[in-house]
Design a protein around this motif. Structure first.
Motif, PDB file in Angstrom:
ATOM      1  N   ARG A  82      21.712 -10.200  11.297  1.00 23.71           N
ATOM      2  CA  ARG A  82      20.894  -9.356  12.172  1.00 23.71           C
ATOM      3  C   ARG A  82      21.222  -7.875  11.982  1.00 23.71           C
ATOM      4  O   ARG A  82      20.323  -7.023  12.049  1.00 23.71           O
ATOM      5  N   ALA A  83      22.488  -7.570  11.754  1.00 27.02           N
ATOM      6  CA  ALA A  83      22.907  -6.170  11.587  1.00 27.02           C
ATOM      7  C   ALA A  83      22.676  -5.661  10.172  1.00 27.02           C
ATOM      8  O   ALA A  83      22.802  -4.463   9.922  1.00 27.02           O
ATOM      9  N   GLY A  84      22.368  -6.560   9.227  1.00 30.53           N
ATOM     10  CA  GLY A  84      22.170  -6.154   7.854  1.00 30.53           C
ATOM     11  C   GLY A  84      23.459  -5.786   7.157  1.00 30.53           C
ATOM     12  O   GLY A  84      23.488  -4.880   6.319  1.00 30.53           O
ATOM     13  N   THR A  85      24.535  -6.490   7.498  1.00 29.71           N
ATOM     14  CA  THR A  85      25.829  -6.207   6.882  1.00 29.71           C
ATOM     15  C   THR A  85      26.465  -7.519   6.451  1.00 29.71           C
ATOM     16  O   THR A  85      25.787  -8.537   6.353  1.00 29.71           O
ATOM     17  N   SER A  86      27.763  -7.505   6.173  1.00 29.40           N
ATOM     18  CA  SER A  86      28.442  -8.709   5.701  1.00 29.40           C
ATOM     19  C   SER A  86      29.514  -9.153   6.686  1.00 29.40           C
ATOM     20  O   SER A  86      29.969  -8.360   7.513  1.00 29.40           O
ATOM     21  N   ARG A  87      29.906 -10.409   6.580  1.00 29.12           N
ATOM     22  CA  ARG A  87      30.925 -10.935   7.488  1.00 29.12           C
ATOM     23  C   ARG A  87      32.254 -10.188   7.411  1.00 29.12           C
ATOM     24  O   ARG A  87      32.874  -9.950   8.450  1.00 29.12           O
ATOM     25  N   PRO A  88      32.736  -9.793   6.212  1.00 27.84           N
ATOM     26  CA  PRO A  88      34.013  -9.063   6.164  1.00 27.84           C
ATOM     27  C   PRO A  88      34.012  -7.781   6.989  1.00 27.84           C
ATOM     28  O   PRO A  88      35.044  -7.388   7.527  1.00 27.84           O
ATOM     29  N   VAL A  89      32.854  -7.131   7.085  1.00 30.40           N
ATOM     30  CA  VAL A  89      32.763  -5.917   7.907  1.00 30.40           C
ATOM     31  C   VAL A  89      33.071  -6.255   9.367  1.00 30.40           C
ATOM     32  O   VAL A  89      33.757  -5.501  10.062  1.00 30.40           O
ATOM     33  N   LEU A  90      32.590  -7.403   9.827  1.00 27.02           N
ATOM     34  CA  LEU A  90      32.850  -7.830  11.202  1.00 27.02           C
ATOM     35  C   LEU A  90      34.292  -8.286  11.361  1.00 27.02           C
ATOM     36  O   LEU A  90      34.948  -7.948  12.352  1.00 27.02           O
ATOM     37  N   TYR A  91      34.787  -9.041  10.380  1.00 30.11           N
ATOM     38  CA  TYR A  91      36.161  -9.554  10.472  1.00 30.11           C
ATOM     39  C   TYR A  91      37.175  -8.425  10.592  1.00 30.11           C
ATOM     40  O   TYR A  91      38.172  -8.556  11.311  1.00 30.11           O
ATOM     41  N   ARG A  92      36.946  -7.335   9.881  1.00 30.39           N
ATOM     42  CA  ARG A  92      37.904  -6.234   9.916  1.00 30.39           C
ATOM     43  C   ARG A  92      38.022  -5.624  11.306  1.00 30.39           C
ATOM     44  O   ARG A  92      39.087  -5.148  11.691  1.00 30.39           O
ATOM     45  N   ARG A  93      36.934  -5.623  12.031  1.00 34.52           N
ATOM     46  CA  ARG A  93      36.943  -5.011  13.363  1.00 34.52           C
ATOM     47  C   ARG A  93      37.268  -6.016  14.468  1.00 34.52           C
ATOM     48  O   ARG A  93      37.937  -5.673  15.440  1.00 34.52           O
ATOM     49  N   TRP A  94      36.762  -7.241  14.310  1.00 32.40           N
ATOM     50  CA  TRP A  94      36.951  -8.266  15.346  1.00 32.40           C
ATOM     51  C   TRP A  94      37.406  -9.553  14.649  1.00 32.40           C
ATOM     52  O   TRP A  94      36.575 -10.373  14.239  1.00 32.40           O
ATOM     53  N   PRO A  95      38.722  -9.753  14.518  1.00 29.85           N
ATOM     54  CA  PRO A  95      39.246 -10.897  13.751  1.00 29.85           C
ATOM     55  C   PRO A  95      38.819 -12.254  14.292  1.00 29.85           C
ATOM     56  O   PRO A  95      38.716 -13.214  13.540  1.00 29.85           O
ATOM     57  N   GLN A  96      38.584 -12.354  15.602  1.00 29.20           N
ATOM     58  CA  GLN A  96      38.153 -13.615  16.197  1.00 29.20           C
ATOM     59  C   GLN A  96      36.747 -13.454  16.771  1.00 29.20           C
ATOM     60  O   GLN A  96      36.372 -12.370  17.224  1.00 29.20           O
ATOM     61  N   ARG A  97      35.996 -14.549  16.768  1.00 26.66           N
ATOM     62  CA  ARG A  97      34.632 -14.484  17.281  1.00 26.66           C
ATOM     63  C   ARG A  97      34.605 -14.023  18.727  1.00 26.66           C
ATOM     64  O   ARG A  97      33.732 -13.245  19.131  1.00 26.66           O
ATOM     65  N   ASP A  98      35.571 -14.475  19.549  1.00 23.13           N
ATOM     66  CA  ASP A  98      35.586 -14.078  20.952  1.00 23.13           C
ATOM     67  C   ASP A  98      35.923 -12.597  21.116  1.00 23.13           C
ATOM     68  O   ASP A  98      35.553 -11.988  22.127  1.00 23.13           O
ATOM     69  N   ASP A  99      36.631 -12.004  20.146  1.00 21.01           N
ATOM     70  CA  ASP A  99      36.848 -10.553  20.180  1.00 21.01           C
ATOM     71  C   ASP A  99      35.511  -9.827  20.071  1.00 21.01           C
ATOM     72  O   ASP A  99      35.262  -8.847  20.777  1.00 21.01           O
ATOM     73  N   LEU A 100      34.666 -10.309  19.169  1.00 23.78           N
ATOM     74  CA  LEU A 100      33.339  -9.717  19.010  1.00 23.78           C
ATOM     75  C   LEU A 100      32.494  -9.940  20.258  1.00 23.78           C
ATOM     76  O   LEU A 100      31.767  -9.036  20.702  1.00 23.78           O
ATOM     77  N   LEU A 101      32.602 -11.124  20.854  1.00 23.32           N
ATOM     78  CA  LEU A 101      31.848 -11.415  22.074  1.00 23.32           C
ATOM     79  C   LEU A 101      32.247 -10.473  23.204  1.00 23.32           C
ATOM     80  O   LEU A 101      31.383  -9.890  23.876  1.00 23.32           O
ATOM     81  N   LEU A 102      33.548 -10.306  23.430  1.00 24.06           N
ATOM     82  CA  LEU A 102      34.012  -9.442  24.516  1.00 24.06           C
ATOM     83  C   LEU A 102      33.623  -7.986  24.266  1.00 24.06           C
ATOM     84  O   LEU A 102      33.268  -7.257  25.202  1.00 24.06           O
ATOM     85  N   ALA A 103      33.689  -7.553  23.020  1.00 22.80           N
ATOM     86  CA  ALA A 103      33.283  -6.181  22.698  1.00 22.80           C
ATOM     87  C   ALA A 103      31.792  -5.990  22.970  1.00 22.80           C
ATOM     88  O   ALA A 103      31.369  -4.942  23.473  1.00 22.80           O
ATOM     89  N   THR A 104      31.005  -7.011  22.666  1.00 21.48           N
ATOM     90  CA  THR A 104      29.562  -6.944  22.919  1.00 21.48           C
ATOM     91  C   THR A 104      29.273  -6.874  24.412  1.00 21.48           C
ATOM     92  O   THR A 104      28.477  -6.033  24.872  1.00 21.48           O
ATOM     93  N   LEU A 105      29.908  -7.742  25.184  1.00 24.83           N
ATOM     94  CA  LEU A 105      29.692  -7.743  26.629  1.00 24.83           C
ATOM     95  C   LEU A 105      30.188  -6.446  27.258  1.00 24.83           C
ATOM     96  O   LEU A 105      29.559  -5.919  28.180  1.00 24.83           O
ATOM     97  N   ALA A 106      31.329  -5.925  26.775  1.00 25.93           N
ATOM     98  CA  ALA A 106      31.872  -4.688  27.337  1.00 25.93           C
ATOM     99  C   ALA A 106      30.903  -3.529  27.148  1.00 25.93           C
ATOM    100  O   ALA A 106      30.801  -2.645  28.009  1.00 25.93           O
TER     101      ALA A 106
END
Length: 241
Positions: A82-106
């Motif tokens: 959806r963001a037009g990027t790659s998974r490693p870009v996300l992993y570097r910032r949010w190592p766990q899926r729930d880290d990404l979830l909490l950052a999104t909700l915050a």
């Protein structure tokens, strides 16, 4: 031999100016473009955005995925696509899926404005109106789309809400009551947290039960017929309501 030396010298000078060697230029000519990995072209649009702009774009995409597909559809693959990027870009910032979830909700769980009207009653009603406008959609989303998260983590909506709040921060109704004490509207006596925060708890209850915004008359009833009497204050309507 002199011609070869002249050509080599010219290539070295071109490489110094452009940063591209003769071999690289030949490869680009043969391949029709850069020899970088195939994922680079897919990330080219997002890679131009860096730092906060890139993270905002990813979190916006993550929010859309969560709203549309719920927690179990909230994957690195879906968000990256959806963001037009790659998974490693996300992993570097949010190592766990729930880290990404909490950052999104915050990002989307923004503080609700707390009115300061000079009146306990008007502050309470005004805050509940703000909460009703800002949180009705969020509460519905979290109660439906995050069922899988609560089940997998063994946590509750209340615990998630506390995670998103700044540590040690007073609740809105603690602030409202404290101001009323300072103005002399309420006596400075101990009050239980349950009583102080009851209006918002009742508002949330109505949201969960109806899965929609709470009518204004119900907000006024919560304050006038339940909360103010518990505090020992008559719920007398004011001109602002």
């Amino acid at each position: 031999m002199d011609r070869k030396r002249e050509r080599s010298a010219g290539e070295r000078e071109a490489a110094r100016v452009t940063g591209v060697t003769g071999e690289q230029a030949a490869e680009r000519g043969a391949g029709g473009g850069s020899t970088r990995d195939s994922g680079a072209s897919r990330d080219s649009g997002v890679s131009r955005r860096r730092g906060p702009k890139l993270e905002d774009a990813i979190l916006d995409a993550a929010w859309d995925v969560l709203v549309e597909h719920g927690y179990h559809g909230f994957t690195y693959e879906a968000v990256a696509a959806r963001a037009g990027t790659s998974r490693p870009v996300l992993y570097r910032r949010w190592p766990q899926r729930d880290d990404l979830l909490l950052a999104t909700l915050a990002k989307f769980w923004q503080p609700i404005a707390v009115p300061d009207t000079g009146s306990l009653r008007d502050d309470a009603i005004g805050f509940l109106r703000n909460a009703d406008a800002d949180r009705a959609g969020m509460i519905t989303l979290m109660s439906v789309q995050l069922v899988g998260y609560f089940r997998d983590t063994g946590t509750s909506l209340g615990e998630l809400r506390d995670t998103l709040l700044a540590p040690g921060q007073a609740t809105a109704f603690e602030m409202i009551v404290a101001r009323a004490v300072e103005r002399g509207e309420l006596p400075d006596v101990p009050r239980s947290s349950r009583v102080v925060n009851l209006p918002l708890d009742l508002l949330r209850h109505d949201m969960f039960m109806t899965m929609r915004a709470v009518p204004d008359e119900s907000i006024v009833e919560i304050v006038d017929e339940v909360w103010l009497p518990l505090l020992g204050v008559p719920g007398v309507p004011s001109a602002s309501s």
